[in-house]
Scaffold this motif. Sequence first.
Motif, PDB file in Angstrom:
ATOM      1  N   ARG A  68      -8.749  -7.453   2.983  1.00  0.00           N
ATOM      2  CA  ARG A  68      -9.044  -6.061   2.611  1.00  0.00           C
ATOM      3  C   ARG A  68     -10.205  -6.015   1.607  1.00  0.00           C
ATOM      4  O   ARG A  68     -11.090  -5.160   1.705  1.00  0.00           O
ATOM      5  CB  ARG A  68      -7.809  -5.405   2.010  1.00  0.00           C
ATOM      6  N   CYS A  71     -13.366  -6.545   3.426  1.00  0.00           N
ATOM      7  CA  CYS A  71     -13.687  -5.401   4.294  1.00  0.00           C
ATOM      8  C   CYS A  71     -13.937  -4.107   3.533  1.00  0.00           C
ATOM      9  O   CYS A  71     -14.146  -3.065   4.155  1.00  0.00           O
ATOM     10  CB  CYS A  71     -12.545  -5.180   5.294  1.00  0.00           C
ATOM     11  N   GLN A  72     -13.901  -4.160   2.216  1.00  0.00           N
ATOM     12  CA  GLN A  72     -14.075  -2.954   1.412  1.00  0.00           C
ATOM     13  C   GLN A  72     -15.405  -2.274   1.750  1.00  0.00           C
ATOM     14  O   GLN A  72     -16.456  -2.888   1.755  1.00  0.00           O
ATOM     15  CB  GLN A  72     -14.036  -3.313  -0.069  1.00  0.00           C
ATOM     16  N   GLY A  73     -15.327  -0.986   2.081  1.00  0.00           N
ATOM     17  CA  GLY A  73     -16.524  -0.215   2.411  1.00  0.00           C
ATOM     18  C   GLY A  73     -16.994  -0.406   3.844  1.00  0.00           C
ATOM     19  O   GLY A  73     -18.025   0.128   4.240  1.00  0.00           O
ATOM     20  N   ARG A  74     -16.261  -1.187   4.625  1.00  0.00           N
ATOM     21  CA  ARG A  74     -16.615  -1.440   6.017  1.00  0.00           C
ATOM     22  C   ARG A  74     -15.735  -0.583   6.935  1.00  0.00           C
ATOM     23  O   ARG A  74     -14.638  -0.194   6.550  1.00  0.00           O
ATOM     24  CB  ARG A  74     -16.433  -2.928   6.369  1.00  0.00           C
ATOM     25  N   PRO A  75     -16.189  -0.311   8.153  1.00  0.00           N
ATOM     26  CA  PRO A  75     -15.387   0.513   9.073  1.00  0.00           C
ATOM     27  C   PRO A  75     -14.274  -0.297   9.762  1.00  0.00           C
ATOM     28  O   PRO A  75     -14.267  -0.478  10.969  1.00  0.00           O
ATOM     29  CB  PRO A  75     -16.433   0.997  10.090  1.00  0.00           C
ATOM     30  N   VAL A  76     -13.344  -0.810   8.945  1.00  0.00           N
ATOM     31  CA  VAL A  76     -12.229  -1.607   9.456  1.00  0.00           C
ATOM     32  C   VAL A  76     -10.941  -0.915   9.031  1.00  0.00           C
ATOM     33  O   VAL A  76     -10.758  -0.623   7.849  1.00  0.00           O
ATOM     34  CB  VAL A  76     -12.279  -3.051   8.893  1.00  0.00           C
ATOM     35  N   ASP A  77     -10.054  -0.645   9.993  1.00  0.00           N
ATOM     36  CA  ASP A  77      -8.813   0.046   9.649  1.00  0.00           C
ATOM     37  C   ASP A  77      -7.697  -0.939   9.272  1.00  0.00           C
ATOM     38  O   ASP A  77      -7.790  -2.141   9.527  1.00  0.00           O
ATOM     39  CB  ASP A  77      -8.366   0.976  10.785  1.00  0.00           C
ATOM     40  N   GLU A  78      -6.664  -0.399   8.652  1.00  0.00           N
ATOM     41  CA  GLU A  78      -5.541  -1.212   8.164  1.00  0.00           C
ATOM     42  C   GLU A  78      -4.812  -1.927   9.291  1.00  0.00           C
ATOM     43  O   GLU A  78      -4.332  -3.044   9.107  1.00  0.00           O
ATOM     44  CB  GLU A  78      -4.554  -0.331   7.374  1.00  0.00           C
ATOM     45  N   SER A  80      -6.076  -3.165  12.003  1.00  0.00           N
ATOM     46  CA  SER A  80      -6.863  -4.340  12.380  1.00  0.00           C
ATOM     47  C   SER A  80      -6.655  -5.473  11.383  1.00  0.00           C
ATOM     48  O   SER A  80      -6.561  -6.643  11.765  1.00  0.00           O
ATOM     49  CB  SER A  80      -8.349  -3.998  12.458  1.00  0.00           C
ATOM     50  N   ASP A 117     -15.462  -8.224  11.790  1.00  0.00           N
ATOM     51  CA  ASP A 117     -16.601  -7.604  11.106  1.00  0.00           C
ATOM     52  C   ASP A 117     -17.463  -8.707  10.493  1.00  0.00           C
ATOM     53  O   ASP A 117     -16.985  -9.459   9.634  1.00  0.00           O
ATOM     54  CB  ASP A 117     -16.113  -6.648  10.012  1.00  0.00           C
TER      55      ASP A 117
END
Length: 167
Positions: A68, A71-78, A80, A117
Amino acid sequence: MRCPYCRHPDSRVVDSREADDGQLIRRRRSCPECGKRFTTVEEAVLAVVKRSGVTEPFSRTKIVTGVRKACQGRPVDEDSIALLAQKVEETVRAKGAAEVPSHDVGLAILGPLRDLDEVAYLRFASVYRSFESLSDFEREIETLRAAAAARLEGTAGAVVNAETRTK
């Protein structure tokens, strides 16, 4: 297994079932002394050996937290991220060892994270592999570009082969 009611040192297994996707085994037992039934739960504990030599239980939550952050600030949902953590746990457990080095856990994270990502992968890899200079980033970016080009060539080759077969 000792009976929790009469403390008799033996019991008989009446039924066994898997739970939590095979991570737990529930056994229904019967005591031959008092006749009462009780349930036991068996779980295979996976331990992670840190670089310092300290051993701690495997934690999927720690994987989710680390990914997490990457992935901060990235278009990745929880969802995933949770799926990635599950894949990592399955990969580590598939090795069949009771203790796994933390290095192996990190390696198990890198592959699925690269697919999820690439920017998050670079962030995670820079910490995990202790990047010290810009050239470390450049080398890793070149590796990512080469892998992407190989994927594109494979896809283009598949399209050409499909077109050839249809003619």
